[in-house]
Design a protein around this motif. Sequence first.
Motif, PDB file in Angstrom:
ATOM      1  N   TYR A 146       0.845  -1.192   0.000  1.00 30.35           N
ATOM      2  CA  TYR A 146       0.000   0.000   0.000  1.00 30.35           C
ATOM      3  C   TYR A 146       0.880   1.242   0.000  1.00 30.35           C
ATOM      4  O   TYR A 146       1.982   1.251   0.544  1.00 30.35           O
ATOM      5  N   PHE A 147       0.355   2.306  -0.621  1.00 30.10           N
ATOM      6  CA  PHE A 147       1.075   3.575  -0.605  1.00 30.10           C
ATOM      7  C   PHE A 147       0.094   4.717  -0.766  1.00 30.10           C
ATOM      8  O   PHE A 147      -1.032   4.542  -1.250  1.00 30.10           O
ATOM      9  N   GLU A 148       0.532   5.882  -0.303  1.00 25.75           N
ATOM     10  CA  GLU A 148      -0.266   7.094  -0.452  1.00 25.75           C
ATOM     11  C   GLU A 148      -0.184   7.508  -1.918  1.00 25.75           C
ATOM     12  O   GLU A 148       0.909   7.610  -2.484  1.00 25.75           O
ATOM     13  N   CYS A 149      -1.325   7.719  -2.539  1.00 28.13           N
ATOM     14  CA  CYS A 149      -1.355   8.082  -3.958  1.00 28.13           C
ATOM     15  C   CYS A 149      -0.574   9.376  -4.186  1.00 28.13           C
ATOM     16  O   CYS A 149      -0.609  10.295  -3.371  1.00 28.13           O
ATOM     17  N   VAL A 150       0.125   9.433  -5.296  1.00 30.94           N
ATOM     18  CA  VAL A 150       0.973  10.570  -5.628  1.00 30.94           C
ATOM     19  C   VAL A 150       0.129  11.734  -6.151  1.00 30.94           C
ATOM     20  O   VAL A 150      -0.827  11.537  -6.891  1.00 30.94           O
ATOM     21  N   ASP A 151       0.535  12.940  -5.771  1.00 32.18           N
ATOM     22  CA  ASP A 151      -0.103  14.170  -6.245  1.00 32.18           C
ATOM     23  C   ASP A 151       0.978  15.039  -6.884  1.00 32.18           C
ATOM     24  O   ASP A 151       1.704  15.745  -6.181  1.00 32.18           O
ATOM     25  N   PRO A 152       1.138  14.983  -8.223  1.00 24.72           N
ATOM     26  CA  PRO A 152       2.198  15.749  -8.886  1.00 24.72           C
ATOM     27  C   PRO A 152       2.158  17.252  -8.614  1.00 24.72           C
ATOM     28  O   PRO A 152       3.169  17.931  -8.745  1.00 24.72           O
ATOM     29  N   SER A 153       1.008  17.776  -8.207  1.00 23.08           N
ATOM     30  CA  SER A 153       0.930  19.206  -7.919  1.00 23.08           C
ATOM     31  C   SER A 153       1.748  19.577  -6.676  1.00 23.08           C
ATOM     32  O   SER A 153       2.031  20.740  -6.441  1.00 23.08           O
ATOM     33  N   LYS A 154       2.140  18.577  -5.875  1.00 24.63           N
ATOM     34  CA  LYS A 154       2.949  18.830  -4.673  1.00 24.63           C
ATOM     35  C   LYS A 154       4.443  18.887  -4.990  1.00 24.63           C
ATOM     36  O   LYS A 154       5.240  19.194  -4.120  1.00 24.63           O
ATOM     37  N   GLY A 155       4.832  18.562  -6.216  1.00 29.09           N
ATOM     38  CA  GLY A 155       6.237  18.584  -6.602  1.00 29.09           C
ATOM     39  C   GLY A 155       6.669  17.239  -7.145  1.00 29.09           C
ATOM     40  O   GLY A 155       5.844  16.430  -7.576  1.00 29.09           O
ATOM     41  N   TYR A 156       7.963  16.999  -7.108  1.00 32.28           N
ATOM     42  CA  TYR A 156       8.546  15.771  -7.618  1.00 32.28           C
ATOM     43  C   TYR A 156       8.779  14.806  -6.460  1.00 32.28           C
ATOM     44  O   TYR A 156       9.264  15.202  -5.397  1.00 32.28           O
ATOM     45  N   VAL A 157       8.464  13.528  -6.647  1.00 32.42           N
ATOM     46  CA  VAL A 157       8.686  12.519  -5.608  1.00 32.42           C
ATOM     47  C   VAL A 157      10.160  12.134  -5.627  1.00 32.42           C
ATOM     48  O   VAL A 157      10.620  11.459  -6.542  1.00 32.42           O
ATOM     49  N   LYS A 158      10.898  12.598  -4.615  1.00 28.54           N
ATOM     50  CA  LYS A 158      12.336  12.310  -4.573  1.00 28.54           C
ATOM     51  C   LYS A 158      12.636  11.005  -3.863  1.00 28.54           C
ATOM     52  O   LYS A 158      13.675  10.395  -4.084  1.00 28.54           O
ATOM     53  N   SER A 159      11.715  10.548  -2.985  1.00 31.00           N
ATOM     54  CA  SER A 159      11.915   9.285  -2.276  1.00 31.00           C
ATOM     55  C   SER A 159      10.601   8.844  -1.645  1.00 31.00           C
ATOM     56  O   SER A 159       9.587   9.548  -1.727  1.00 31.00           O
ATOM     57  N   TRP A 160      10.646   7.679  -1.017  1.00 31.20           N
ATOM     58  CA  TRP A 160       9.474   7.117  -0.337  1.00 31.20           C
ATOM     59  C   TRP A 160       9.855   6.767   1.093  1.00 31.20           C
ATOM     60  O   TRP A 160      10.963   6.284   1.338  1.00 31.20           O
ATOM     61  N   GLU A 161       8.936   7.011   2.000  1.00 28.90           N
ATOM     62  CA  GLU A 161       9.157   6.712   3.409  1.00 28.90           C
ATOM     63  C   GLU A 161       8.171   5.625   3.832  1.00 28.90           C
ATOM     64  O   GLU A 161       6.978   5.717   3.533  1.00 28.90           O
ATOM     65  N   TYR A 162       8.674   4.594   4.500  1.00 28.85           N
ATOM     66  CA  TYR A 162       7.830   3.501   4.981  1.00 28.85           C
ATOM     67  C   TYR A 162       7.295   3.907   6.350  1.00 28.85           C
ATOM     68  O   TYR A 162       8.051   3.998   7.319  1.00 28.85           O
ATOM     69  N   VAL A 163       5.994   4.192   6.407  1.00 26.09           N
ATOM     70  CA  VAL A 163       5.361   4.710   7.628  1.00 26.09           C
ATOM     71  C   VAL A 163       3.982   4.088   7.803  1.00 26.09           C
ATOM     72  O   VAL A 163       3.479   3.389   6.922  1.00 26.09           O
ATOM     73  N   GLU A 164       3.357   4.399   8.924  1.00 28.70           N
ATOM     74  CA  GLU A 164       1.982   3.963   9.150  1.00 28.70           C
ATOM     75  C   GLU A 164       1.052   4.913   8.392  1.00 28.70           C
ATOM     76  O   GLU A 164       1.159   6.136   8.534  1.00 28.70           O
ATOM     77  N   LEU A 165       0.175   4.355   7.579  1.00 31.40           N
ATOM     78  CA  LEU A 165      -0.768   5.130   6.781  1.00 31.40           C
ATOM     79  C   LEU A 165      -2.191   4.883   7.252  1.00 31.40           C
ATOM     80  O   LEU A 165      -2.508   3.784   7.689  1.00 31.40           O
ATOM     81  N   THR A 166      -3.025   5.877   7.117  1.00 27.46           N
ATOM     82  CA  THR A 166      -4.438   5.729   7.394  1.00 27.46           C
ATOM     83  C   THR A 166      -5.183   5.861   6.072  1.00 27.46           C
ATOM     84  O   THR A 166      -5.005   6.844   5.353  1.00 27.46           O
ATOM     85  N   ASN A 167      -5.972   4.853   5.749  1.00 27.49           N
ATOM     86  CA  ASN A 167      -6.813   4.886   4.560  1.00 27.49           C
ATOM     87  C   ASN A 167      -6.033   5.064   3.255  1.00 27.49           C
ATOM     88  O   ASN A 167      -6.397   5.919   2.442  1.00 27.49           O
ATOM     89  N   PRO A 168      -4.993   4.265   3.012  1.00 25.28           N
ATOM     90  CA  PRO A 168      -4.292   4.406   1.726  1.00 25.28           C
ATOM     91  C   PRO A 168      -5.197   3.922   0.580  1.00 25.28           C
ATOM     92  O   PRO A 168      -5.909   2.945   0.714  1.00 25.28           O
ATOM     93  N   LYS A 169      -5.169   4.654  -0.496  1.00 25.67           N
ATOM     94  CA  LYS A 169      -6.035   4.332  -1.634  1.00 25.67           C
ATOM     95  C   LYS A 169      -5.309   3.564  -2.733  1.00 25.67           C
ATOM     96  O   LYS A 169      -5.927   3.025  -3.625  1.00 25.67           O
ATOM     97  N   CYS A 170      -3.977   3.569  -2.689  1.00 27.04           N
ATOM     98  CA  CYS A 170      -3.220   2.957  -3.769  1.00 27.04           C
ATOM     99  C   CYS A 170      -2.493   1.701  -3.296  1.00 27.04           C
ATOM    100  O   CYS A 170      -2.048   1.608  -2.160  1.00 27.04           O
ATOM    101  N   PHE A 171      -2.372   0.749  -4.218  1.00 28.50           N
ATOM    102  CA  PHE A 171      -1.696  -0.511  -3.935  1.00 28.50           C
ATOM    103  C   PHE A 171      -0.964  -0.962  -5.188  1.00 28.50           C
ATOM    104  O   PHE A 171      -1.449  -0.802  -6.298  1.00 28.50           O
ATOM    105  N   ARG A 172       0.192  -1.522  -4.988  1.00 28.48           N
ATOM    106  CA  ARG A 172       0.983  -2.068  -6.109  1.00 28.48           C
ATOM    107  C   ARG A 172       1.580  -3.372  -5.672  1.00 28.48           C
ATOM    108  O   ARG A 172       2.049  -3.576  -4.614  1.00 28.48           O
TER     109      ARG A 172
END
Length: 172
Positions: A146-172
Amino acid sequence: MKKIYFLAIVALFIGCTTEEEKVANKKIMGYKPIYTDYESIRKIELQKARGLTSPGKIYIKGKYLYINESGDGIHIFDNTDKANPKPLAFLSIPVNKDISIKDNILYADNGDDLVTIDISDVNSIKVLKRVEKAFPYPSYPNERGYFECVDPSKGYVKSWEYVELTNPKCFR
């Protein structure tokens, strides 16, 4: 008979929840994108030499040794004495993961852009060209889950942090 009706109704509600609904009310571990602005990642500059922390590809060009520092840029060494290369400089290329060299041109990814850099004079390195959006935008982490869906309007995704998420909408 009332017990059978009650159990049937309970079974119906339990059996009809979707995977998304089951996860929606739970906190689970997953990946959160870490954003940076494009202005910051497009700042390429020659800096003083520094130590290697996460080396990647290595190139030898003439008397110089170029070592990619995954996510940060390129270390430049004087390789005249092959048994004892001397650090000369660090070429900061934020979010850089891969490089290639042909003739006196260094090719590097810089976020989702491709940059060409003249390295004919290691003391005066010049960006020759930038091809914006040459590479896909990082829409998901390399790892599965699971991961928090990306929002390109927030900028460029430089990395990912493994954390506790609430209500993640995306899965890969």
